[in-house]
Design an enzyme around this catalytic site. Structure first.
Site, short mmCIF file in Angstrom:
data_model
loop_
_atom_site.label_atom_id
_atom_site.label_comp_id
_atom_site.label_asym_id
_atom_site.label_seq_id
_atom_site.Cartn_x
_atom_site.Cartn_y
_atom_site.Cartn_z
N HIS A 64 0.84 -1.19 0.00
CA HIS A 64 0.00 0.00 0.00
C HIS A 64 0.87 1.24 0.00
O HIS A 64 1.84 1.33 0.74
CB HIS A 64 -0.90 0.02 1.24
CG HIS A 64 -1.77 1.24 1.32
ND1 HIS A 64 -2.93 1.36 0.59
CD2 HIS A 64 -1.62 2.41 1.99
CE1 HIS A 64 -3.47 2.55 0.83
NE2 HIS A 64 -2.70 3.19 1.68
N ASP B 167 -15.48 2.59 7.71
CA ASP B 167 -14.35 3.49 7.47
C ASP B 167 -14.76 4.60 6.52
O ASP B 167 -14.42 5.77 6.73
CB ASP B 167 -13.14 2.72 6.92
CG ASP B 167 -12.06 3.68 6.44
OD1 ASP B 167 -11.55 4.44 7.28
OD2 ASP B 167 -11.76 3.69 5.23
N ARG C 148 -14.91 12.71 9.30
CA ARG C 148 -13.65 13.34 9.70
C ARG C 148 -13.29 14.47 8.75
O ARG C 148 -12.75 15.50 9.15
CB ARG C 148 -12.53 12.29 9.71
CG ARG C 148 -12.66 11.30 10.88
CD ARG C 148 -11.80 10.07 10.64
NE ARG C 148 -10.42 10.41 10.38
CZ ARG C 148 -9.58 9.66 9.66
NH1 ARG C 148 -9.98 8.52 9.13
NH2 ARG C 148 -8.34 10.05 9.46
N SER D 279 -7.68 3.37 9.65
CA SER D 279 -8.41 3.46 8.40
C SER D 279 -7.67 2.69 7.29
O SER D 279 -8.24 1.83 6.61
CB SER D 279 -8.57 4.94 8.02
OG SER D 279 -8.95 5.11 6.69
N LYS E 198 -8.56 -1.44 5.59
CA LYS E 198 -8.79 -1.76 4.18
C LYS E 198 -7.89 -2.89 3.71
O LYS E 198 -8.30 -3.75 2.93
CB LYS E 198 -8.60 -0.51 3.32
CG LYS E 198 -9.78 0.46 3.50
CD LYS E 198 -9.60 1.75 2.75
CE LYS E 198 -8.89 2.77 3.61
NZ LYS E 198 -9.24 4.15 3.40
N1 URA Z 1 -6.15 7.58 3.76
C1 URA Z 1 -6.99 6.68 4.29
O1 URA Z 1 -7.26 5.65 3.68
N2 URA Z 1 -7.54 6.94 5.48
C2 URA Z 1 -7.28 8.05 6.17
O2 URA Z 1 -7.80 8.21 7.25
C3 URA Z 1 -6.40 9.00 5.61
C4 URA Z 1 -5.85 8.73 4.41
#
Ligand code: URA
Ligand code: CA
Length: 434
Positions: free
Chosen positions: A82, A161, A168, A183, A187
């Site tokens: 990632h 999320d 947020r 977060s 994923k």
């Molecule tokens: N990228 C994400 O996937 N989540 C966040 O909270 C910030 C950046």
């Protein structure tokens, strides 16, 4: 359980239990907890932080809010990579076939680009006919047979999320390390990864503008991974300037092919070998990062990484002739040179601005529903630290629609500083967090 009590507890700097975090995430997901209470909790977290246990719990609650991809029927250790997002970041296209050639299965769910950053699916679709709409069965079969498959995200992964991120975004609570780390990790875990290699970008073109914050974020994610039984390693890498020379979909595909041939840009090659080496170690195909790196260098030198890319493109319906002859990739009608207004050393090439220039030419989306043009983008001719003479070419714009070219040229020149002092390229890989 009283939601207001949980907000108060976090406000006062206390640790919430696993059940209390579940109450918040599930309640919010199910619409039982309103936005105003969830945003008050997020703000409390922003100021008070979360313990290591709370972060792992938050991650798992978000994973369980939606589908989880089951990759059990794929043999071997599935290692996902990632990147926190960059400009001209062509690494996935190179890394996928490269580590697959070394025997580590690559089962990748990818996304499309938005704003100044690109997406792997868009890049792959530069191959005429390439499809990422696979069924889960076809996806799993292809990984077992070929060692690599890339699929667009169809499953409903981590909806909690998405919902929390939206909240947020409008409550000034995005830049909280525990919330970002949970977060991102949620994923990756939901996508079925056994191990995770993270590339945390830092610099003007990145989400984390300074190195100290990038290291803190990397440490938080590595710790979550370790608490959840997923071996996780992170590198911190530079995103002051774009990675490689090409920014734009088909242009980056060509750059990826060059890199798999061993003649790609130095920075892109270095990042791919570094990230790939950690993937190979986590995947159990080498004992050390040094040994893994030698294996990967060998896979480039003997042509097997490129051969894997060819098989992969063909398996997903793409025109694999483009691998030997890039003229089979779509090309832009107009090539426009941007020249240096003065002589000196290139001191800055602001990544985010250059990403926006490529987007304005049509390579990226301003909004989710925009159509993109695979052919267009920017090829840099100079990078930070390079000497340039007045009138020499700094970059070539690849354009189809000429109406924006003047504006893009001007904006590109704003993103470049040419200095009469000596400038050195920023260090590419700044730290390793394990
Ligand atoms: N990228 C994400 O996937 N989540 C966040 O909270 C910030 C950046
Ligand atoms: Ca690039």
């Amino acid at each position: 359980m009283q939601t207001v009590e949980l907000i108060r507890k976090k406000r006062d700097g206390k640790e919430l239990s696993t059940e209390e975090i579940r109450h918040l995430v599930q309640g919010y997901s199910e619409g039982k907890i309103p936005d105003y209470q969830m945003s008050a909790w997020a703000m409390a977290v922003f100021f008070q932080g979360m313990t290591s246990r709370e972060r792992a719990d938050l991650t798992m609650e978000m994973v369980h809010s939606g589908d989880v991809v089951k990759l059990d029927s794929i043999q071997g250790v599935k290692v996902d990579k990632h990147s926190t997002g960059g400009v001209g970041d062509t690494t996935t296209l190179v890394l996928g076939p490269l580590v697959a050639a070394a025997g580590v299965p690559v089962a990748k769910l990818s996304g499309r680009g938005l704003g100044h950053t690109g997406g792997t699916i868009d890049k792959l679709e530069s191959f005429a006919g390439f499809s990422t709409s696979l069924t889960t069965d076809a996806f799993v079969n292809q990984v077992n047979q070929l060692g690599i498959a890339v699929m667009g995200q169809t499953a409903d992964l981590t909806p909690a999320d998405k919902q929390l991120y939206g909240l947020r975004d409008v409550t000034a609570t995005v830049d909280s390390i525990p919330l970002i780390a949970s977060s991102i990790m949620s994923k990756k875990v939901a996508a079925g990864a056994d191990g995770i290699v993270l590339d945390v970008k830092t610099g003007k073109g990145a989400f984390m503008k300074d190195e100290e914050h990038a290291i803190n974020l990397a440490q938080a994610m590595v710790e979550i991974g370790s608490n959840l039984g997923r071996t996780t390693v992170a590198i911190i890498s530079d995103m002051e300037q774009p990675l490689g020379f090409a920014v734009g979909n088909a242009l980056e595909v060509k750059e990826a092919i060059d890199t798999l041939k061993g003649v790609g840009p130095e920075d892109l090659t270095e990042i791919c070998l570094t990230l790939g080496a950690h993937m190979v170690v986590i995947g159990g195909k080498a004992d050390s990062a040094e040994g893994a790196r030698r294996i990967l260098e060998e896979k480039i030198a003997d042509g097997s990484a490129l051969a894997k890319f060819r098989e992969f493109v063909e398996a997903q319906g793409g025109d694999q002739r483009a691998i030997d002859d890039p003229s089979h990739l779509t090309q832009a009608d107009h090539l426009i040179e941007v020249t240096a207004p003065s002589s000196g050393t290139v001191a800055t090439l602001e990544a985010e601005e250059i990403g926006i220039c490529a987007m304005m030419l049509g390579a990226g989306r301003e909004t989710k529903d925009d159509e993109i043009d695979y052919a267009v983008g920017i090829v840099l001719k100079k990078k930070v630290g390079d000497r340039v003479e007045e009138g020499e070419v700094l970059a070539v714009l690849h354009a189809n629609d000429q109406s924006k070219v003047g504006e893009v040229q001007a904006r590109f020149l704003q993103a470049v500083t040419i200095s009469d002092k000596l400038a050195v390229a920023p260090r590419l890989i700044k730290a390793l967090v394990t």
